[in-house]
Design a protein around this motif. Structure first.
Motif, PDB file in Angstrom:
ATOM      1  N   GLU A 200     -20.862   9.013   0.750  1.00 55.71           N
ATOM      2  CA  GLU A 200     -20.312  10.369   0.686  1.00 55.71           C
ATOM      3  C   GLU A 200     -19.221  10.462  -0.377  1.00 55.71           C
ATOM      4  OE1 GLU A 200     -21.284  13.088   2.061  1.00 55.71           O
ATOM      5  OE2 GLU A 200     -22.780  12.303   3.446  1.00 55.71           O
ATOM      6  N   LYS A 201     -18.385   9.436  -0.436  1.00 56.29           N
ATOM      7  CA  LYS A 201     -17.310   9.411  -1.424  1.00 56.29           C
ATOM      8  C   LYS A 201     -17.885   9.356  -2.838  1.00 56.29           C
ATOM      9  CE  LYS A 201     -13.163   6.818  -2.764  1.00 56.29           C
ATOM     10  NZ  LYS A 201     -12.311   5.625  -2.471  1.00 56.29           N
ATOM     11  N   TYR A 202     -18.901   8.519  -3.033  1.00 54.40           N
ATOM     12  CA  TYR A 202     -19.518   8.379  -4.353  1.00 54.40           C
ATOM     13  C   TYR A 202     -20.200   9.680  -4.765  1.00 54.40           C
ATOM     14  CZ  TYR A 202     -22.947   7.041  -7.888  1.00 54.40           C
ATOM     15  OH  TYR A 202     -23.713   6.983  -9.026  1.00 54.40           O
ATOM     16  N   LEU A 203     -20.960  10.272  -3.863  1.00 52.09           N
ATOM     17  CA  LEU A 203     -21.701  11.496  -4.187  1.00 52.09           C
ATOM     18  C   LEU A 203     -20.762  12.656  -4.466  1.00 52.09           C
ATOM     19  CD1 LEU A 203     -24.542  11.153  -1.530  1.00 52.09           C
ATOM     20  CD2 LEU A 203     -24.741  10.814  -3.993  1.00 52.09           C
ATOM     21  N   HIS A 204     -19.644  12.699  -3.742  1.00 49.72           N
ATOM     22  CA  HIS A 204     -18.666  13.764  -3.988  1.00 49.72           C
ATOM     23  C   HIS A 204     -18.054  13.605  -5.380  1.00 49.72           C
ATOM     24  CE1 HIS A 204     -15.474  16.675  -3.329  1.00 49.72           C
ATOM     25  NE2 HIS A 204     -14.610  15.767  -3.722  1.00 49.72           N
ATOM     26  N   THR A 205     -17.719  12.353  -5.731  1.00 48.22           N
ATOM     27  CA  THR A 205     -17.144  12.081  -7.054  1.00 48.22           C
ATOM     28  C   THR A 205     -18.138  12.396  -8.155  1.00 48.22           C
ATOM     29  OG1 THR A 205     -15.784  10.308  -6.108  1.00 48.22           O
ATOM     30  CG2 THR A 205     -16.069  10.300  -8.503  1.00 48.22           C
ATOM     31  N   GLU A 206     -19.410  12.038  -7.914  1.00 51.01           N
ATOM     32  CA  GLU A 206     -20.467  12.288  -8.904  1.00 51.01           C
ATOM     33  C   GLU A 206     -20.647  13.787  -9.118  1.00 51.01           C
ATOM     34  OE1 GLU A 206     -24.859  10.457  -9.649  1.00 51.01           O
ATOM     35  OE2 GLU A 206     -24.554  11.537  -7.770  1.00 51.01           O
ATOM     36  N   ASN A 207     -20.613  14.555  -8.020  1.00 51.49           N
ATOM     37  CA  ASN A 207     -20.795  16.006  -8.125  1.00 51.49           C
ATOM     38  C   ASN A 207     -19.627  16.677  -8.835  1.00 51.49           C
ATOM     39  OD1 ASN A 207     -23.248  15.925  -6.827  1.00 51.49           O
ATOM     40  ND2 ASN A 207     -22.399  16.309  -4.806  1.00 51.49           N
ATOM     41  N   CYS A 208     -18.464  16.030  -8.772  1.00 49.55           N
ATOM     42  CA  CYS A 208     -17.268  16.609  -9.403  1.00 49.55           C
ATOM     43  C   CYS A 208     -17.070  16.106 -10.828  1.00 49.55           C
ATOM     44  CB  CYS A 208     -16.029  16.275  -8.561  1.00 49.55           C
ATOM     45  SG  CYS A 208     -16.027  17.048  -6.931  1.00 49.55           S
ATOM     46  N   SER A 209     -17.982  15.244 -11.290  1.00 48.35           N
ATOM     47  CA  SER A 209     -17.840  14.694 -12.639  1.00 48.35           C
ATOM     48  C   SER A 209     -18.264  15.732 -13.663  1.00 48.35           C
ATOM     49  CB  SER A 209     -18.687  13.426 -12.778  1.00 48.35           C
ATOM     50  OG  SER A 209     -20.050  13.734 -12.587  1.00 48.35           O
ATOM     51  N   LYS A 210     -18.306  15.332 -14.923  1.00 47.62           N
ATOM     52  CA  LYS A 210     -18.617  16.260 -16.002  1.00 47.62           C
ATOM     53  C   LYS A 210     -19.961  16.949 -15.771  1.00 47.62           C
ATOM     54  CE  LYS A 210     -15.995  13.901 -19.630  1.00 47.62           C
ATOM     55  NZ  LYS A 210     -16.086  13.238 -20.941  1.00 47.62           N
ATOM     56  N   ASP A 211     -19.994  18.241 -16.072  1.00 45.85           N
ATOM     57  CA  ASP A 211     -21.221  19.016 -15.924  1.00 45.85           C
ATOM     58  C   ASP A 211     -22.171  18.794 -17.093  1.00 45.85           C
ATOM     59  OD1 ASP A 211     -20.291  20.142 -13.575  1.00 45.85           O
ATOM     60  OD2 ASP A 211     -19.278  21.774 -14.626  1.00 45.85           O
ATOM     61  N   VAL A 212     -21.649  18.270 -18.200  1.00 47.05           N
ATOM     62  CA  VAL A 212     -22.480  18.031 -19.378  1.00 47.05           C
ATOM     63  C   VAL A 212     -22.274  16.584 -19.830  1.00 47.05           C
ATOM     64  CG1 VAL A 212     -22.975  18.688 -21.750  1.00 47.05           C
ATOM     65  CG2 VAL A 212     -22.282  20.438 -20.100  1.00 47.05           C
ATOM     66  N   ASN A 214     -24.148  13.683 -22.623  1.00 50.25           N
ATOM     67  CA  ASN A 214     -25.161  13.356 -23.634  1.00 50.25           C
ATOM     68  C   ASN A 214     -26.033  14.563 -23.972  1.00 50.25           C
ATOM     69  OD1 ASN A 214     -24.269  10.661 -23.636  1.00 50.25           O
ATOM     70  ND2 ASN A 214     -25.651  10.132 -21.957  1.00 50.25           N
ATOM     71  N   GLY A 215     -25.415  15.734 -24.029  1.00 51.30           N
ATOM     72  CA  GLY A 215     -26.143  16.938 -24.411  1.00 51.30           C
ATOM     73  C   GLY A 215     -26.984  17.542 -23.311  1.00 51.30           C
ATOM     74  N   GLU A 216     -26.854  17.034 -22.086  1.00 51.68           N
ATOM     75  CA  GLU A 216     -27.623  17.555 -20.966  1.00 51.68           C
ATOM     76  C   GLU A 216     -26.707  18.152 -19.905  1.00 51.68           C
ATOM     77  OE1 GLU A 216     -31.701  15.027 -20.690  1.00 51.68           O
ATOM     78  OE2 GLU A 216     -29.946  14.148 -19.719  1.00 51.68           O
ATOM     79  N   ILE A 217     -27.210  19.161 -19.197  1.00 47.67           N
ATOM     80  CA  ILE A 217     -26.487  19.757 -18.075  1.00 47.67           C
ATOM     81  C   ILE A 217     -26.805  18.931 -16.839  1.00 47.67           C
ATOM     82  CG2 ILE A 217     -26.205  21.815 -16.658  1.00 47.67           C
ATOM     83  CD1 ILE A 217     -27.139  23.445 -19.096  1.00 47.67           C
ATOM     84  N   ILE A 218     -25.768  18.413 -16.198  1.00 48.50           N
ATOM     85  CA  ILE A 218     -25.953  17.536 -15.041  1.00 48.50           C
ATOM     86  C   ILE A 218     -25.886  18.363 -13.772  1.00 48.50           C
ATOM     87  CG2 ILE A 218     -25.184  15.433 -13.910  1.00 48.50           C
ATOM     88  CD1 ILE A 218     -26.052  15.135 -16.858  1.00 48.50           C
ATOM     89  N   MET A 219     -26.921  18.277 -12.949  1.00 50.11           N
ATOM     90  CA  MET A 219     -26.990  18.995 -11.680  1.00 50.11           C
ATOM     91  C   MET A 219     -27.401  18.031 -10.577  1.00 50.11           C
ATOM     92  SD  MET A 219     -28.982  22.391 -13.108  1.00 50.11           S
ATOM     93  CE  MET A 219     -30.053  21.400 -14.185  1.00 50.11           C
ATOM     94  N   PRO A 220     -27.137  18.371  -9.299  1.00 51.01           N
ATOM     95  CA  PRO A 220     -27.523  17.477  -8.208  1.00 51.01           C
ATOM     96  C   PRO A 220     -29.011  17.155  -8.197  1.00 51.01           C
ATOM     97  CG  PRO A 220     -26.008  19.140  -7.400  1.00 51.01           C
ATOM     98  CD  PRO A 220     -26.346  19.524  -8.809  1.00 51.01           C
ATOM     99  N   GLY A 221     -29.844  18.114  -8.648  1.00 52.35           N
ATOM    100  CA  GLY A 221     -31.285  17.896  -8.628  1.00 52.35           C
ATOM    101  C   GLY A 221     -31.839  17.227  -9.858  1.00 52.35           C
ATOM    102  N   GLY A 222     -30.986  16.901 -10.829  1.00 46.98           N
ATOM    103  CA  GLY A 222     -31.461  16.261 -12.052  1.00 46.98           C
ATOM    104  C   GLY A 222     -30.654  16.672 -13.261  1.00 46.98           C
ATOM    105  N   HIS A 223     -31.210  16.561 -14.445  1.00 45.53           N
ATOM    106  CA  HIS A 223     -30.486  16.907 -15.662  1.00 45.53           C
ATOM    107  C   HIS A 223     -31.456  17.476 -16.691  1.00 45.53           C
ATOM    108  CE1 HIS A 223     -31.999  12.935 -17.035  1.00 45.53           C
ATOM    109  NE2 HIS A 223     -31.671  12.557 -15.808  1.00 45.53           N
ATOM    110  N   LEU A 224     -31.016  18.520 -17.385  1.00 43.50           N
ATOM    111  CA  LEU A 224     -31.846  19.203 -18.367  1.00 43.50           C
ATOM    112  C   LEU A 224     -31.022  19.533 -19.596  1.00 43.50           C
ATOM    113  CD1 LEU A 224     -33.482  21.847 -15.973  1.00 43.50           C
ATOM    114  CD2 LEU A 224     -34.679  19.905 -16.973  1.00 43.50           C
ATOM    115  N   THR A 225     -31.699  19.586 -20.739  1.00 43.24           N
ATOM    116  CA  THR A 225     -31.028  20.104 -21.918  1.00 43.24           C
ATOM    117  C   THR A 225     -30.972  21.628 -21.775  1.00 43.24           C
ATOM    118  OG1 THR A 225     -33.076  20.404 -23.172  1.00 43.24           O
ATOM    119  CG2 THR A 225     -31.999  18.245 -23.325  1.00 43.24           C
TER     120      THR A 225
END
Length: 356
Positions: A200-212, A214-225
């Motif tokens: 839970e701690k890791y996932l919360h930190t991951e969700n609060c990390s940068k939204d972008v 390597n040129g991709e938008i980071i989302m809980p369901g994956g990542h897209l340009t």
């Protein structure tokens, strides 16, 4: 010379050097096995860990299989007994989605995926088949006994082959991902998902990390340009509008529209885009979304000779906090044509029957 191969076969592994090498390999294998078993036990004792969940599900399932076995012996096994085992479909589905692919693709351990996965499917299929059979037939009893034995054997294989392989290879981040994804499955045999604090701690930190990244938008369901995300939203056969929590237009997808969305409306209050007679209705809907008393409003209408479905939906985050409103406009002509053709086909069949 003629007996050379026979001699080699008879004495293979019998020389002192070979015996020493074989003993060393056996000791090495034994140490590796003990390390894997120890790691498996360690992880299975961490409350909320995927192996904790799988092990507890197997414990509950093993008890049900023992009860089924007793009923098979005394001849009282029936479809009700079978029904108590149906939860295994969820357990096997989680293995198939969360464990086998990781072992196979990331670590090249294909055995469980190619063999155990097939057996899982066979057990599920057999249980489904037995559910349709007459449980009074001798064949039903025989096949039920067989599937119970196969399910018991699978529990053993999971504990001694699958789980140790996973424990020895999976990274902590992979276990965190499996923990997150396992929440999407129904409860199996009454074993609820427990909270794994580290995950839970890791996932919360991951969700609060940068939204972008390597040129991709980071989302809980994956990542897209941005290009991929834009194309995907434009491909959805709907007109999509998103209005934020402050009632400001933030997004329209591109393409032909029956309800025009000028680019100048972006960053403007949504109410300014509606005529006075509609504005109050829009204000009311958004107000109810904001209060949490309403989640969805579908409106059917005719526009430009088309049958349209306009759906307003409240957009909320995982905690239920209101983030905005989404409007979806869909041309329902395809559905209208489908149902009309179906009705016409039935009417034609009815007329043909009357004529006969």
């Amino acid at each position: 010379q003629k007996l050379c191969d026979v001699h080699a076969a008879l004495f293979h592994g019998k020389t002192r050097e070979e015996q020493i090498a074989n003993a060393e390999r056996a000791v090495h294998a034994s140490v590796l096995r003990e390390e894997r078993e120890s790691k498996t036990r360690e992880l299975a004792q961490v409350k909320g860990h995927p192996l904790w969940l799988f092990a507890n599900e197997n414990g509950a399932f093993a008890m049900l299989l023992e009860q089924a076995e007793e009923k098979i012996k005394d001849g009282s096994a029936n479809k009700k007994t079978l029904e108590s085992l149906r939860g295994i479909s969820t357990h096997y589905a989680k293995k198939g989605d969360l464990l086998y692919p990781v072992l196979n693709v990331r670590y090249g351990i294909s055995g469980p995926a190619s063999v155990m996965w097939t057996v899982d499917d066979e057990i599920r299929d057999e249980i489904s088949f037995l559910a349709k059979m007459n449980d009074k037939e001798p064949e039903w009893q025989k096949r039920f006994a067989t599937v119970v034995a196969r399910a018991q054997e699978m529990i053993y294989k999971e504990a001694n082959i699958l789980f140790p392989n996973c424990a020895a290879n999976f990274t902590e981040e992979e276990w965190f991902g499996i923990y997150r994804d396992s929440k999407d499955y129904p409860v199996c045999f009454g074993v609820e998902n427990a909270t794994w604090e580290a995950a839970e701690k890791y996932l919360h930190t991951e969700n609060c990390s940068k939204d972008v990244r390597n040129g991709e938008i980071i989302m809980p369901g994956g990542h897209l340009t941005v290009a991929q995300l834009t194309a995907m939203l434009n491909t959805i056969p709907m007109e999509i509008t998103f209005v934020d929590e402050d009632n400001i237009n933030r997004f329209f997808n591109e393409g032909p529209k029956d309800f025009k969305r000028p680019g100048m409306a972006i960053d403007r209050e949504v109410f300014s885009c509606h005529p006075p007679k509609v504005e109050q209705q829009v204000r009311h809907i958004i107000g109810e979304f904001r209060k949490g008393t309403l989640d969805k409003v579908p409106i059917w209408m005719e526009k430009n000779g088309k049958t349209m479905l306009v759906t307003y939906m409240a957009v909320r985050d995982a905690t239920g906090t209101y983030l905005g409103t989404m409007e979806l406009v869909q041309d329902m002509g395809f559905a209208k044509e489908h149902f009309l053709s179906d009705v016409k086909a039935k009417e034609a069949a009815l007329r043909a029957g009357m004529e006969d």
